[in-house]
Write an enzyme that holds these catalytic residues in place. Structure first.
Site, PDB file in Angstrom:
ATOM      1  N   TYR A 167       0.838  -1.214   0.000  1.00 31.74           N
ATOM      2  CA  TYR A 167       0.000   0.000   0.000  1.00 31.74           C
ATOM      3  C   TYR A 167       0.873   1.265   0.000  1.00 31.74           C
ATOM      4  CZ  TYR A 167      -3.630   3.138   1.994  1.00 31.74           C
ATOM      5  OH  TYR A 167      -4.504   4.158   2.257  1.00 31.74           O
ATOM      6  N   LYS A 171       0.906   4.120  -2.800  1.00 28.29           N
ATOM      7  CA  LYS A 171       0.497   5.480  -2.442  1.00 28.29           C
ATOM      8  C   LYS A 171       1.591   6.511  -2.735  1.00 28.29           C
ATOM      9  CE  LYS A 171      -3.743   5.204  -0.968  1.00 28.29           C
ATOM     10  NZ  LYS A 171      -4.810   5.590  -1.931  1.00 28.29           N
TER      11      LYS A 171
HETATM   12  P1  NAI Z   1     -13.438   2.969   1.974  1.00 31.70           P
HETATM   13  O1  NAI Z   1     -13.136   1.525   1.990  1.00 31.70           O
HETATM   14  O2  NAI Z   1     -14.677   3.439   2.642  1.00 31.70           O
HETATM   15  O3  NAI Z   1     -13.460   3.537   0.470  1.00 31.70           O
HETATM   16  C1  NAI Z   1     -12.827   2.951  -0.602  1.00 31.70           C
HETATM   17  C2  NAI Z   1     -13.860   2.707  -1.680  1.00 31.70           C
HETATM   18  O4  NAI Z   1     -13.220   2.249  -2.872  1.00 31.70           O
HETATM   19  C3  NAI Z   1     -14.861   1.622  -1.277  1.00 31.70           C
HETATM   20  O5  NAI Z   1     -16.193   2.133  -1.330  1.00 31.70           O
HETATM   21  C4  NAI Z   1     -14.613   0.515  -2.300  1.00 31.70           C
HETATM   22  O6  NAI Z   1     -15.804  -0.205  -2.666  1.00 31.70           O
HETATM   23  C5  NAI Z   1     -14.047   1.285  -3.474  1.00 31.70           C
HETATM   24  N1  NAI Z   1     -13.253   0.438  -4.360  1.00 31.70           N
HETATM   25  C6  NAI Z   1     -12.325  -0.498  -4.005  1.00 31.70           C
HETATM   26  N2  NAI Z   1     -11.823  -1.093  -5.095  1.00 31.70           N
HETATM   27  C7  NAI Z   1     -12.413  -0.521  -6.181  1.00 31.70           C
HETATM   28  C8  NAI Z   1     -12.293  -0.698  -7.572  1.00 31.70           C
HETATM   29  N3  NAI Z   1     -11.437  -1.605  -8.084  1.00 31.70           N
HETATM   30  N4  NAI Z   1     -13.029   0.066  -8.404  1.00 31.70           N
HETATM   31  C9  NAI Z   1     -13.902   0.992  -7.898  1.00 31.70           C
HETATM   32  N5  NAI Z   1     -14.073   1.180  -6.565  1.00 31.70           N
HETATM   33  C10 NAI Z   1     -13.326   0.456  -5.712  1.00 31.70           C
HETATM   34  O7  NAI Z   1     -12.160   3.684   2.633  1.00 31.70           O
HETATM   35  P2  NAI Z   1     -11.734   5.238   2.705  1.00 31.70           P
HETATM   36  O8  NAI Z   1     -11.006   5.396   3.979  1.00 31.70           O
HETATM   37  O9  NAI Z   1     -12.862   6.130   2.389  1.00 31.70           O
HETATM   38  O10 NAI Z   1     -10.639   5.306   1.535  1.00 31.70           O
HETATM   39  C11 NAI Z   1     -10.674   6.211   0.446  1.00 31.70           C
HETATM   40  C12 NAI Z   1      -9.259   6.431  -0.045  1.00 31.70           C
HETATM   41  O11 NAI Z   1      -8.506   7.148   0.926  1.00 31.70           O
HETATM   42  C13 NAI Z   1      -8.483   5.153  -0.328  1.00 31.70           C
HETATM   43  O12 NAI Z   1      -7.692   5.332  -1.479  1.00 31.70           O
HETATM   44  C14 NAI Z   1      -7.601   5.021   0.885  1.00 31.70           C
HETATM   45  O13 NAI Z   1      -6.450   4.244   0.628  1.00 31.70           O
HETATM   46  C15 NAI Z   1      -7.285   6.461   1.165  1.00 31.70           C
HETATM   47  N6  NAI Z   1      -6.812   6.741   2.509  1.00 31.70           N
HETATM   48  C16 NAI Z   1      -7.664   6.686   3.575  1.00 31.70           C
HETATM   49  C17 NAI Z   1      -7.195   6.994   4.839  1.00 31.70           C
HETATM   50  C18 NAI Z   1      -8.088   7.037   6.014  1.00 31.70           C
HETATM   51  O14 NAI Z   1      -7.630   7.455   7.093  1.00 31.70           O
HETATM   52  N7  NAI Z   1      -9.360   6.638   5.904  1.00 31.70           N
HETATM   53  C19 NAI Z   1      -5.776   7.298   5.069  1.00 31.70           C
HETATM   54  C20 NAI Z   1      -4.993   7.405   3.880  1.00 31.70           C
HETATM   55  C21 NAI Z   1      -5.512   7.102   2.646  1.00 31.70           C
END
Ligand code: NAI
Length: 298
Positions: A167, A171
């Site tokens: 990851y 990133k």
């Molecule tokens: P989340 O799991 O709620 O959101 C990620 C979304 O991406 C999910 O709804 C999932 O269904 C969708 N997804 C996964 N694979 C997919 C694909 N192949 N095609 C289309 N959609 C897909 O988690 P969150 O926290 O909202 O994450 C959003 C972004 O922020 C991610 O890239 C995560 O790595 C990044 N992030 C989040 C942090 C946090 O503190 N929550 C910290 C650093 C980065």
């Protein structure tokens, strides 16, 4: 006071916006007048499974606010999926102004236990997914002379986090992607920036526990919306955001040590100077490092 920030006439693709951060970005942009493609595969956190539910639900929420949105459940993780997502925007709204690459999954494991499929799945969604969605959009943006791209990086890549070599690599790869697109898009008023969010979502709830509850995704969205706006003044930058704190990450280069007859002993004996952070440089592209080198050698 300046006018409120609006997105009238703009079309935004937000990947992974069926929940968490993406949902918050989608609701905010739609509330402010953007027409939104709510893309989400609807799978589980490790990227397995799929469902049309999450994207459809967010579209319903946007419509309930009086906004305009369409659902798209293609995966970002293939070139065909990326092209289909951009086509959804063109079919529904006829243009594409904003891409927010936000879709993400986790396959955490300590490095010595990390199998190749855990690397591939994570690179496919985060890093290659951003390429696959952005490229067809970027081609349109060049033609129209306008675009805003926001990539979702992470402090796990910028700073490191145990158990996330896959990851973290993906990133930080997105930061390189961001900086190159910033340069290539400059002539066409295409601005590309990245965020490193901290938010309480399904991805982090276990890790953060109750402490995370003050880190609502809605507090990350304002910087994303600003970077997505036509008045955004920057490109190629990375912003940290969480709990209402917004800050800038940057890459610094120390002034360093110069010796035209450099030996390994010189490196050892001058290591403090090599590492000395006073008077560091923040350079915008690799040509600037070359300029610094030439200045130091002249
Ligand atoms: P989340 O799991 O709620 O959101 C990620 C979304 O991406 C999910 O709804 C999932 O269904 C969708 N997804 C996964 N694979 C997919 C694909 N192949 N095609 C289309 N959609 C897909 O988690 P969150 O926290 O909202 O994450 C959003 C972004 O922020 C991610 O890239 C995560 O790595 C990044 N992030 C989040 C942090 C946090 O503190 N929550 C910290 C650093 C980065």
């Amino acid at each position: 006071m300046a006018a409120d920030i609006g997105f009238e006439g703009r079309v935004a693709i937000i990947t992974g916006s069926g929940g968490g951060l993406g949902r918050s970005h989608a609701l905010e942009l739609a509330r402010r007048g953007a027409r939104v493609v709510v893309n989400d595969l609807g799978g589980s956190m490790d990227g397995t499974g799929a469902s049309t539910g999450p994207a459809a639900k967010v579209v319903d929420e946007i419509k309930a606010l009086g906004g305009e949105a369409v659902a798209d459940t293609n995966s970002v993780a293939t070139p065909e999926g990326g092209a289909a997502i951009v086509q959804s925007a063109l079919d529904a709204f006829g243009r594409i102004d904003i891409v927010i690459n936000n879709a993400g999954i986790l396959r955490d494991k300590a490095f010595h236990n990390l199998e190749p499929d855990m690397l591939n799945a994570v690179l496919d969604v985060h890093l290659k997914g951003a390429f696959y969605v952005t490229r067809p959009a970027f081609i349109k943006m060049r033609e129209q002379g306008y675009g805003r791209i926001i990539n979702t990086s992470s402090n796990s890549g910028l700073l490191g986090n145990f158990g996330q070599s896959n990851y973290g690599a993906a990133k930080l790869g997105l930061v390189g992607f961001t900086r190159v697109l910033a340069l290539e898009g400059a002539k066409f008023n295409i601005k590309t920036n990245a965020i490193a969010p901290v938010a309480y979502t399904r991805m982090t709830e276990e890790l953060m526990g109750d402490l995370g509850k003050s880190l609502q995704p809605e507090l990350v969205t304002p910087i994303v919306a600003w970077l997505a706006h036509e008045d955004c003044p920057v490109s190629g930058e990375v912003y940290s955001a969480g709990g209402g704190v917004v800050a800038r990450f940057f890459v610094g280069l120390t002034e360093g040590y110069v010796n035209k007859n450099l030996t390994v002993e010189d490196v050892r004996d001058n290591f403090d100077q090599i590492r000395d952070e006073s008077g560091y440089h923040v350079l915008r592209h690799n040509g600037n490092e070359l300029k610094k080198l030439l200045r130091q050698l002249s």
